[in-house]
Design a protein around this motif. Structure first.
Motif, PDB file in Angstrom:
ATOM      1  N   ASN A   6       0.886  -1.230  -0.048  1.00  0.00           N
ATOM      2  CA  ASN A   6      -0.004   0.031   0.141  1.00  0.00           C
ATOM      3  C   ASN A   6       0.810   1.042   0.048  1.00  0.00           C
ATOM      4  OD1 ASN A   6      -2.339   1.470   0.029  1.00  0.00           O
ATOM      5  ND2 ASN A   6      -2.342   1.632   2.340  1.00  0.00           N
ATOM      6  N   ILE A   7       1.882   1.389  -0.980  1.00  0.00           N
ATOM      7  CA  ILE A   7       2.710   2.562  -0.974  1.00  0.00           C
ATOM      8  C   ILE A   7       2.105   3.513  -2.015  1.00  0.00           C
ATOM      9  CG2 ILE A   7       4.709   1.244  -0.095  1.00  0.00           C
ATOM     10  CD1 ILE A   7       5.936   0.998  -2.892  1.00  0.00           C
ATOM     11  N   ARG A   8       2.807   4.678  -2.221  1.00  0.00           N
ATOM     12  CA  ARG A   8       2.249   5.863  -3.170  1.00  0.00           C
ATOM     13  C   ARG A   8       3.786   5.813  -3.652  1.00  0.00           C
ATOM     14  NH1 ARG A   8       0.173   7.041   1.617  1.00  0.00           N
ATOM     15  NH2 ARG A   8       1.666   8.453   2.144  1.00  0.00           N
ATOM     16  N   ILE A   9       3.798   5.662  -5.310  1.00  0.00           N
ATOM     17  CA  ILE A   9       4.768   6.007  -6.176  1.00  0.00           C
ATOM     18  C   ILE A   9       4.474   7.250  -6.883  1.00  0.00           C
ATOM     19  CG2 ILE A   9       6.141   5.209  -7.935  1.00  0.00           C
ATOM     20  CD1 ILE A   9       5.807   2.308  -6.915  1.00  0.00           C
ATOM     21  N   LEU A  10       5.528   8.041  -7.098  1.00  0.00           N
ATOM     22  CA  LEU A  10       5.162   9.257  -8.037  1.00  0.00           C
ATOM     23  C   LEU A  10       6.383   9.308  -8.904  1.00  0.00           C
ATOM     24  CD1 LEU A  10       4.248  12.755  -6.916  1.00  0.00           C
ATOM     25  CD2 LEU A  10       6.025  12.329  -8.382  1.00  0.00           C
ATOM     26  N   LEU A  11       6.217   9.198 -10.321  1.00  0.00           N
ATOM     27  CA  LEU A  11       7.070   9.326 -11.131  1.00  0.00           C
ATOM     28  C   LEU A  11       7.279  10.756 -11.772  1.00  0.00           C
ATOM     29  CD1 LEU A  11       9.326   8.359 -13.240  1.00  0.00           C
ATOM     30  CD2 LEU A  11       7.224   7.930 -14.791  1.00  0.00           C
ATOM     31  N   THR A  12       8.394  11.371 -11.816  1.00  0.00           N
ATOM     32  CA  THR A  12       8.317  12.768 -12.458  1.00  0.00           C
ATOM     33  C   THR A  12       9.048  12.732 -13.887  1.00  0.00           C
ATOM     34  OG1 THR A  12       8.246  13.893 -10.312  1.00  0.00           O
ATOM     35  CG2 THR A  12       8.897  15.272 -11.996  1.00  0.00           C
ATOM     36  N   ASP A  13       8.556  12.970 -14.827  1.00  0.00           N
ATOM     37  CA  ASP A  13       9.345  12.738 -16.135  1.00  0.00           C
ATOM     38  C   ASP A  13       8.546  13.861 -17.139  1.00  0.00           C
ATOM     39  OD1 ASP A  13      10.094  11.852 -18.633  1.00  0.00           O
ATOM     40  OD2 ASP A  13      11.017   9.816 -17.832  1.00  0.00           O
ATOM     41  N   ASP A  14       9.103  14.440 -18.043  1.00  0.00           N
ATOM     42  CA  ASP A  14       8.655  15.283 -19.054  1.00  0.00           C
ATOM     43  C   ASP A  14       8.116  14.607 -20.168  1.00  0.00           C
ATOM     44  OD1 ASP A  14      11.418  15.035 -19.335  1.00  0.00           O
ATOM     45  OD2 ASP A  14      11.107  16.516 -21.078  1.00  0.00           O
ATOM     46  N   ASP A  15       8.567  13.356 -20.430  1.00  0.00           N
ATOM     47  CA  ASP A  15       8.410  12.646 -21.617  1.00  0.00           C
ATOM     48  C   ASP A  15       7.017  11.859 -21.429  1.00  0.00           C
ATOM     49  OD1 ASP A  15       8.078  10.199 -23.536  1.00  0.00           O
ATOM     50  OD2 ASP A  15      10.067  11.124 -24.085  1.00  0.00           O
ATOM     51  N   VAL A  16       5.701  12.266 -22.221  1.00  0.00           N
ATOM     52  CA  VAL A  16       4.724  11.650 -21.868  1.00  0.00           C
ATOM     53  C   VAL A  16       4.810   9.920 -22.160  1.00  0.00           C
ATOM     54  CG1 VAL A  16       3.624  12.112 -24.278  1.00  0.00           C
ATOM     55  CG2 VAL A  16       2.226  11.729 -22.459  1.00  0.00           C
ATOM     56  N   ASP A  17       5.462   9.303 -23.153  1.00  0.00           N
ATOM     57  CA  ASP A  17       5.758   8.348 -23.723  1.00  0.00           C
ATOM     58  C   ASP A  17       6.218   7.355 -22.387  1.00  0.00           C
ATOM     59  OD1 ASP A  17       4.548   8.546 -26.201  1.00  0.00           O
ATOM     60  OD2 ASP A  17       6.500   8.916 -27.122  1.00  0.00           O
ATOM     61  N   CYS A  38       4.190  13.511 -12.524  1.00  0.00           N
ATOM     62  CA  CYS A  38       4.239  14.970 -12.412  1.00  0.00           C
ATOM     63  C   CYS A  38       5.238  15.246 -13.882  1.00  0.00           C
ATOM     64  CB  CYS A  38       5.143  15.507 -11.428  1.00  0.00           C
ATOM     65  SG  CYS A  38       4.305  15.604  -9.844  1.00  0.00           S
ATOM     66  N   LYS A  39       4.988  16.439 -14.522  1.00  0.00           N
ATOM     67  CA  LYS A  39       5.805  16.615 -15.901  1.00  0.00           C
ATOM     68  C   LYS A  39       7.153  17.262 -15.782  1.00  0.00           C
ATOM     69  CE  LYS A  39       1.333  16.951 -17.734  1.00  0.00           C
ATOM     70  NZ  LYS A  39       0.474  18.028 -18.275  1.00  0.00           N
ATOM     71  N   ASN A  40       7.388  17.811 -14.461  1.00  0.00           N
ATOM     72  CA  ASN A  40       8.580  18.497 -14.245  1.00  0.00           C
ATOM     73  C   ASN A  40       8.983  18.774 -12.815  1.00  0.00           C
ATOM     74  OD1 ASN A  40       7.606  21.176 -13.310  1.00  0.00           O
ATOM     75  ND2 ASN A  40       6.838  21.107 -15.657  1.00  0.00           N
ATOM     76  N   ASN A  64      16.577  15.190 -16.630  1.00  0.00           N
ATOM     77  CA  ASN A  64      16.628  16.161 -17.755  1.00  0.00           C
ATOM     78  C   ASN A  64      15.394  16.455 -18.036  1.00  0.00           C
ATOM     79  OD1 ASN A  64      19.545  15.941 -17.888  1.00  0.00           O
ATOM     80  ND2 ASN A  64      19.199  14.227 -19.166  1.00  0.00           N
ATOM     81  N   MET A  65      14.840  17.558 -17.654  1.00  0.00           N
ATOM     82  CA  MET A  65      13.425  17.949 -17.628  1.00  0.00           C
ATOM     83  C   MET A  65      13.539  19.684 -17.846  1.00  0.00           C
ATOM     84  SD  MET A  65      11.255  15.889 -14.770  1.00  0.00           S
ATOM     85  CE  MET A  65      12.337  16.387 -13.626  1.00  0.00           C
ATOM     86  N   PRO A  66      12.486  20.187 -18.580  1.00  0.00           N
ATOM     87  CA  PRO A  66      12.478  21.660 -18.667  1.00  0.00           C
ATOM     88  C   PRO A  66      11.654  22.273 -17.408  1.00  0.00           C
ATOM     89  CG  PRO A  66      10.771  20.379 -19.994  1.00  0.00           C
ATOM     90  CD  PRO A  66      11.671  19.464 -19.561  1.00  0.00           C
ATOM     91  N   VAL A  67      11.771  23.519 -17.491  1.00  0.00           N
ATOM     92  CA  VAL A  67      11.182  24.172 -16.421  1.00  0.00           C
ATOM     93  C   VAL A  67      11.883  24.244 -15.093  1.00  0.00           C
ATOM     94  CG1 VAL A  67       9.085  24.643 -14.777  1.00  0.00           C
ATOM     95  CG2 VAL A  67       8.590  23.592 -17.240  1.00  0.00           C
ATOM     96  N   MET A  68      11.871  22.941 -14.585  1.00  0.00           N
ATOM     97  CA  MET A  68      13.003  22.860 -13.348  1.00  0.00           C
ATOM     98  C   MET A  68      13.471  21.272 -13.487  1.00  0.00           C
ATOM     99  SD  MET A  68      12.475  22.804  -9.263  1.00  0.00           S
ATOM    100  CE  MET A  68      12.056  24.617  -8.968  1.00  0.00           C
ATOM    101  N   GLY A  70      15.307  17.941 -12.699  1.00  0.00           N
ATOM    102  CA  GLY A  70      15.487  16.811 -11.591  1.00  0.00           C
ATOM    103  C   GLY A  70      16.763  17.313 -10.446  1.00  0.00           C
ATOM    104  N   PHE A  71      17.740  17.581 -11.106  1.00  0.00           N
ATOM    105  CA  PHE A  71      18.845  17.924 -10.086  1.00  0.00           C
ATOM    106  C   PHE A  71      18.393  19.464  -9.220  1.00  0.00           C
ATOM    107  CE2 PHE A  71      21.404  16.284 -13.841  1.00  0.00           C
ATOM    108  CZ  PHE A  71      21.918  15.556 -13.111  1.00  0.00           C
ATOM    109  N   GLU A  72      17.730  20.346  -9.916  1.00  0.00           N
ATOM    110  CA  GLU A  72      17.440  21.390  -9.040  1.00  0.00           C
ATOM    111  C   GLU A  72      15.980  20.711  -8.149  1.00  0.00           C
ATOM    112  OE1 GLU A  72      17.033  25.153 -11.562  1.00  0.00           O
ATOM    113  OE2 GLU A  72      16.446  23.508 -13.010  1.00  0.00           O
ATOM    114  N   SER A  73      15.072  20.134  -8.465  1.00  0.00           N
ATOM    115  CA  SER A  73      14.172  19.868  -7.688  1.00  0.00           C
ATOM    116  C   SER A  73      14.585  18.902  -6.321  1.00  0.00           C
ATOM    117  CB  SER A  73      12.886  19.166  -8.297  1.00  0.00           C
ATOM    118  OG  SER A  73      13.424  17.971  -9.150  1.00  0.00           O
ATOM    119  N   LEU A  74      15.628  17.839  -6.836  1.00  0.00           N
ATOM    120  CA  LEU A  74      16.259  17.119  -5.823  1.00  0.00           C
ATOM    121  C   LEU A  74      17.006  17.994  -4.606  1.00  0.00           C
ATOM    122  CD1 LEU A  74      17.176  14.478  -4.628  1.00  0.00           C
ATOM    123  CD2 LEU A  74      18.958  14.367  -6.592  1.00  0.00           C
ATOM    124  N   LYS A  75      17.384  18.884  -5.038  1.00  0.00           N
ATOM    125  CA  LYS A  75      18.066  19.855  -3.834  1.00  0.00           C
ATOM    126  C   LYS A  75      17.116  20.576  -3.246  1.00  0.00           C
ATOM    127  CE  LYS A  75      21.081  23.750  -3.482  1.00  0.00           C
ATOM    128  NZ  LYS A  75      20.835  23.809  -1.937  1.00  0.00           N
TER     129      LYS A  75
END
Length: 150
Positions: A6-17, A38-40, A64-68, A70-75
């Motif tokens: 019963n865990i919650r996974i979140l994937l953040t990736d700008d590529d819809v495919d 999430c998209k970015n 590697n995503m636009p707007v922000m 992964g490196f920036e959001s990780l920090k």
């Protein structure tokens, strides 16, 4: 981490495919819990700070995503004590570079994977991440065991 059924996974990736590929893989391995997307990095941060939503148990984070990126959001995520115990799996689209590995490790990611192009490899990686003993891994994380492979 709580009950692995019963865990919650979140994937953040700008590529819809890639998001659809991930969703199909989680469906195919019969995960019976929600997977969010999430998209970015900015959308991820907005999602994490939304008090009406539960904090995810695992975050898969494309670097590697636009707007922000992964490196920036990780920090920014690791700068907030509220999120310090969420396992974050850094994903690099093409290959594992030494700089990328060191940078994500230094920023506080808990694992690093190269984005699989093979559907079965993706399923194996997702299962491996979910089945890990994250409490133990977080206590003894070293750069030598940072990369997760199939």
């Amino acid at each position: 981490m709580k009950n692995k059924e019963n865990i919650r996974i979140l994937l953040t990736d700008d590529d819809v495919d890639d998001r659809e590929f991930f969703a199909d893989a989680t469906t195919d391995i019969h995960l019976n819990f929600p997977v969010e997307f999430c998209k970015n990095g900015q959308e991820l941060l907005n999602r994490l700070y939304d008090k009406n939503l539960d904090v995810p148990d695992i975050i898969f984070l494309d670097l590697n995503m636009p707007v922000m990126s992964g490196f920036e959001s990780l920090k920014q995520i690791r700068d907030n004590a509220k999120f310090k115990d969420i396992p974050i799996i850094a994903i690099y689209s093409t290959s594992a570079t030494e700089d990328g590995i060191k940078n994500t490790f230094g920023l506080g990611a808990n694992a690093y994977i190269v984005k699989p192009t093979d559907f079965n490899d993706l399923k194996k990686l997702i299962k491996k991440v979910i089945e890990m003993d994250w409490e133990e891994r977080l206590k003894h994380l070293e750069i030598g065991s940072f990369i997760i492979t199939v």
